[in-house]
Design a protein around this motif. Structure first.
Motif, PDB file in Angstrom:
ATOM      1  N   PHE A 198       0.799  -1.221   0.000  1.00 22.01           N
ATOM      2  CA  PHE A 198       0.000   0.000   0.000  1.00 22.01           C
ATOM      3  C   PHE A 198       0.838   1.280   0.000  1.00 22.01           C
ATOM      4  CE2 PHE A 198      -3.540  -2.683   1.318  1.00 22.01           C
ATOM      5  CZ  PHE A 198      -4.584  -2.082   0.634  1.00 22.01           C
ATOM      6  N   VAL A 199       2.146   1.170   0.044  1.00 21.73           N
ATOM      7  CA  VAL A 199       3.000   2.365   0.136  1.00 21.73           C
ATOM      8  C   VAL A 199       2.940   3.189  -1.147  1.00 21.73           C
ATOM      9  CG1 VAL A 199       5.382   3.159   0.331  1.00 21.73           C
ATOM     10  CG2 VAL A 199       4.517   1.441   1.899  1.00 21.73           C
ATOM     11  N   VAL A 200       3.138   2.563  -2.281  1.00 29.13           N
ATOM     12  CA  VAL A 200       3.134   3.294  -3.554  1.00 29.13           C
ATOM     13  C   VAL A 200       1.749   3.869  -3.860  1.00 29.13           C
ATOM     14  CG1 VAL A 200       3.499   3.085  -6.049  1.00 29.13           C
ATOM     15  CG2 VAL A 200       5.119   2.056  -4.469  1.00 29.13           C
ATOM     16  N   PRO A 201       0.644   3.109  -3.687  1.00 26.54           N
ATOM     17  CA  PRO A 201      -0.669   3.729  -3.904  1.00 26.54           C
ATOM     18  C   PRO A 201      -0.943   4.907  -2.975  1.00 26.54           C
ATOM     19  CG  PRO A 201      -0.898   1.361  -3.916  1.00 26.54           C
ATOM     20  CD  PRO A 201       0.507   1.657  -3.493  1.00 26.54           C
ATOM     21  N   GLU A 202      -0.425   4.845  -1.752  1.00 24.06           N
ATOM     22  CA  GLU A 202      -0.616   5.956  -0.825  1.00 24.06           C
ATOM     23  C   GLU A 202       0.105   7.215  -1.314  1.00 24.06           C
ATOM     24  OE1 GLU A 202      -0.197   6.755   3.955  1.00 24.06           O
ATOM     25  OE2 GLU A 202       1.215   5.374   3.003  1.00 24.06           O
ATOM     26  N   VAL A 203       1.337   7.066  -1.750  1.00 22.53           N
ATOM     27  CA  VAL A 203       2.094   8.204  -2.261  1.00 22.53           C
ATOM     28  C   VAL A 203       1.447   8.733  -3.542  1.00 22.53           C
ATOM     29  CG1 VAL A 203       4.329   8.928  -3.214  1.00 22.53           C
ATOM     30  CG2 VAL A 203       4.252   7.479  -1.188  1.00 22.53           C
ATOM     31  N   ALA A 204       1.030   7.835  -4.419  1.00 20.82           N
ATOM     32  CA  ALA A 204       0.397   8.254  -5.670  1.00 20.82           C
ATOM     33  C   ALA A 204      -0.924   8.970  -5.411  1.00 20.82           C
ATOM     34  CB  ALA A 204       0.175   7.046  -6.570  1.00 20.82           C
ATOM     35  N   SER A 205      -1.695   8.471  -4.484  1.00 24.45           N
ATOM     36  CA  SER A 205      -2.983   9.075  -4.174  1.00 24.45           C
ATOM     37  C   SER A 205      -2.823  10.476  -3.597  1.00 24.45           C
ATOM     38  CB  SER A 205      -3.733   8.177  -3.190  1.00 24.45           C
ATOM     39  OG  SER A 205      -4.985   8.708  -2.890  1.00 24.45           O
ATOM     40  N   LEU A 206      -1.890  10.645  -2.693  1.00 29.25           N
ATOM     41  CA  LEU A 206      -1.651  11.973  -2.132  1.00 29.25           C
ATOM     42  C   LEU A 206      -1.073  12.913  -3.194  1.00 29.25           C
ATOM     43  CD1 LEU A 206      -2.015  13.554   0.455  1.00 29.25           C
ATOM     44  CD2 LEU A 206       0.272  12.879   1.123  1.00 29.25           C
ATOM     45  N   SER A 207      -0.276  12.387  -4.108  1.00 26.28           N
ATOM     46  CA  SER A 207       0.247  13.200  -5.203  1.00 26.28           C
ATOM     47  C   SER A 207      -0.877  13.682  -6.111  1.00 26.28           C
ATOM     48  CB  SER A 207       1.253  12.400  -6.030  1.00 26.28           C
ATOM     49  OG  SER A 207       2.337  12.005  -5.258  1.00 26.28           O
ATOM     50  N   VAL A 208      -1.843  12.812  -6.384  1.00 23.96           N
ATOM     51  CA  VAL A 208      -2.987  13.197  -7.218  1.00 23.96           C
ATOM     52  C   VAL A 208      -3.799  14.284  -6.524  1.00 23.96           C
ATOM     53  CG1 VAL A 208      -5.197  12.355  -8.116  1.00 23.96           C
ATOM     54  CG2 VAL A 208      -3.127  11.042  -8.497  1.00 23.96           C
ATOM     55  N   SER A 209      -4.007  14.143  -5.226  1.00 13.64           N
ATOM     56  CA  SER A 209      -4.729  15.183  -4.482  1.00 13.64           C
ATOM     57  C   SER A 209      -4.019  16.521  -4.567  1.00 13.64           C
ATOM     58  CB  SER A 209      -4.885  14.800  -3.013  1.00 13.64           C
ATOM     59  OG  SER A 209      -5.838  13.809  -2.854  1.00 13.64           O
ATOM     60  N   CYS A 210      -2.720  16.507  -4.368  1.00 13.15           N
ATOM     61  CA  CYS A 210      -1.954  17.755  -4.438  1.00 13.15           C
ATOM     62  C   CYS A 210      -1.997  18.341  -5.847  1.00 13.15           C
ATOM     63  CB  CYS A 210      -0.508  17.511  -4.015  1.00 13.15           C
ATOM     64  SG  CYS A 210      -0.318  17.285  -2.252  1.00 13.15           S
ATOM     65  N   LEU A 211      -1.917  17.497  -6.849  1.00 10.03           N
ATOM     66  CA  LEU A 211      -1.986  17.967  -8.227  1.00 10.03           C
ATOM     67  C   LEU A 211      -3.349  18.587  -8.538  1.00 10.03           C
ATOM     68  CD1 LEU A 211      -0.489  18.146 -10.944  1.00 10.03           C
ATOM     69  CD2 LEU A 211      -1.495  15.929 -11.502  1.00 10.03           C
ATOM     70  N   LEU A 223       6.236  11.450   2.985  1.00  9.94           N
ATOM     71  CA  LEU A 223       6.058  10.110   2.422  1.00  9.94           C
ATOM     72  C   LEU A 223       7.064   9.823   1.322  1.00  9.94           C
ATOM     73  CD1 LEU A 223       2.168   9.813   2.293  1.00  9.94           C
ATOM     74  CD2 LEU A 223       3.738   8.655   3.837  1.00  9.94           C
ATOM     75  N   ILE A 224       7.326  10.816   0.479  1.00  7.64           N
ATOM     76  CA  ILE A 224       8.318  10.623  -0.584  1.00  7.64           C
ATOM     77  C   ILE A 224       9.709  10.447   0.015  1.00  7.64           C
ATOM     78  CG2 ILE A 224       9.483  11.794  -2.496  1.00  7.64           C
ATOM     79  CD1 ILE A 224       6.739  12.940  -3.268  1.00  7.64           C
ATOM     80  N   HIS A 225      10.014  11.229   1.046  1.00 10.96           N
ATOM     81  CA  HIS A 225      11.312  11.096   1.725  1.00 10.96           C
ATOM     82  C   HIS A 225      11.477   9.695   2.318  1.00 10.96           C
ATOM     83  CE1 HIS A 225      14.736  11.981   4.282  1.00 10.96           C
ATOM     84  NE2 HIS A 225      14.040  11.546   5.314  1.00 10.96           N
ATOM     85  N   ARG A 226      10.432   9.208   2.977  1.00 10.41           N
ATOM     86  CA  ARG A 226      10.505   7.864   3.564  1.00 10.41           C
ATOM     87  C   ARG A 226      10.612   6.791   2.488  1.00 10.41           C
ATOM     88  NH1 ARG A 226       9.819   5.139   8.188  1.00 10.41           N
ATOM     89  NH2 ARG A 226       8.040   4.126   7.261  1.00 10.41           N
ATOM     90  N   TYR A 227       9.929   6.984   1.374  1.00  9.70           N
ATOM     91  CA  TYR A 227       9.942   5.990   0.298  1.00  9.70           C
ATOM     92  C   TYR A 227      11.319   5.886  -0.350  1.00  9.70           C
ATOM     93  CZ  TYR A 227       8.752   3.559  -4.002  1.00  9.70           C
ATOM     94  OH  TYR A 227       8.720   2.664  -5.041  1.00  9.70           O
ATOM     95  N   TYR A 228      11.966   7.022  -0.569  1.00  7.61           N
ATOM     96  CA  TYR A 228      13.254   7.005  -1.254  1.00  7.61           C
ATOM     97  C   TYR A 228      14.438   6.791  -0.325  1.00  7.61           C
ATOM     98  CZ  TYR A 228      11.244   8.159  -5.707  1.00  7.61           C
ATOM     99  OH  TYR A 228      10.524   8.110  -6.870  1.00  7.61           O
ATOM    100  N   ASN A 229      14.235   6.822   0.981  1.00  9.14           N
ATOM    101  CA  ASN A 229      15.338   6.616   1.917  1.00  9.14           C
ATOM    102  C   ASN A 229      15.224   5.295   2.665  1.00  9.14           C
ATOM    103  OD1 ASN A 229      16.775   8.976   1.380  1.00  9.14           O
ATOM    104  ND2 ASN A 229      15.386  10.168   2.637  1.00  9.14           N
TER     105      ASN A 229
END
Length: 142
Positions: free
Chosen positions: A49-62, A83-89
């Motif tokens: 669920f990590v990638v869908p969570e980041v993608a969903s929040l990105s869509v909201s921001c967009l 979330l992006i920081h946690r995903y890439y680190n």
């Protein structure tokens, strides 16, 4: 005017999904804490669920950026950045943000639970903000 209502409706649905994922994370982590799940299956569920969570929040921001809702966009950016920081680190050697070998060794269960609670609280607040904005924009358009 109806474009504002559509933008807020889309962000409302997106926020509902994010709220669902936060609650799912809380339930799954508490199941791990109570030994109802083993660490491998718990981390596999959470990592899916990590990638869908980041993608969903990105869509909201967009959507908020497209709709020129600067304040709501600015309030959502810190969570997206976190979330992006946690995903890439993610440390090398881990299978994802949630790793079964480290979740018990470093006592990360409490950290992940607190993180999920904060995310759930954030998504609840924004869910009701988007609900109010959707209703207000529909009433204003009529």
């Amino acid at each position: 005017m109806y474009s504002d209502a559509l933008i807020f409706l889309a962000t409302l649905l997106d926020s509902g999904f994010l709220l669902f994922t936060s609650i799912y994370f809380i339930v799954t982590i508490s199941d791990l804490e109570c030994d109802y799940l083993n660490a491998a299956s718990c981390c596999k569920r959470l990592n899916s669920f990590v990638v869908p969570e980041v993608a969903s929040l990105s869509v909201s921001c967009l959507l908020l950026l497209i709709g020129f809702r600067w304040l709501l966009f600015a309030l959502n950016v810190p969570m997206l950045a976190y979330l992006i920081h946690r995903y890439y680190n993610v440390p090398s050697g881990n299978i994802g943000m949630y790793d079964p070998t480290e979740i018990h060794n470093r006592k990360l269960i409490q950290y992940h639970m607190k993180e999920s609670m904060v995310k759930a609280a954030n998504h609840v607040v924004f869910f009701f903000i988007y609900l109010y904005c959707t209703i207000y924009s529909l009433v204003a358009a009529a």
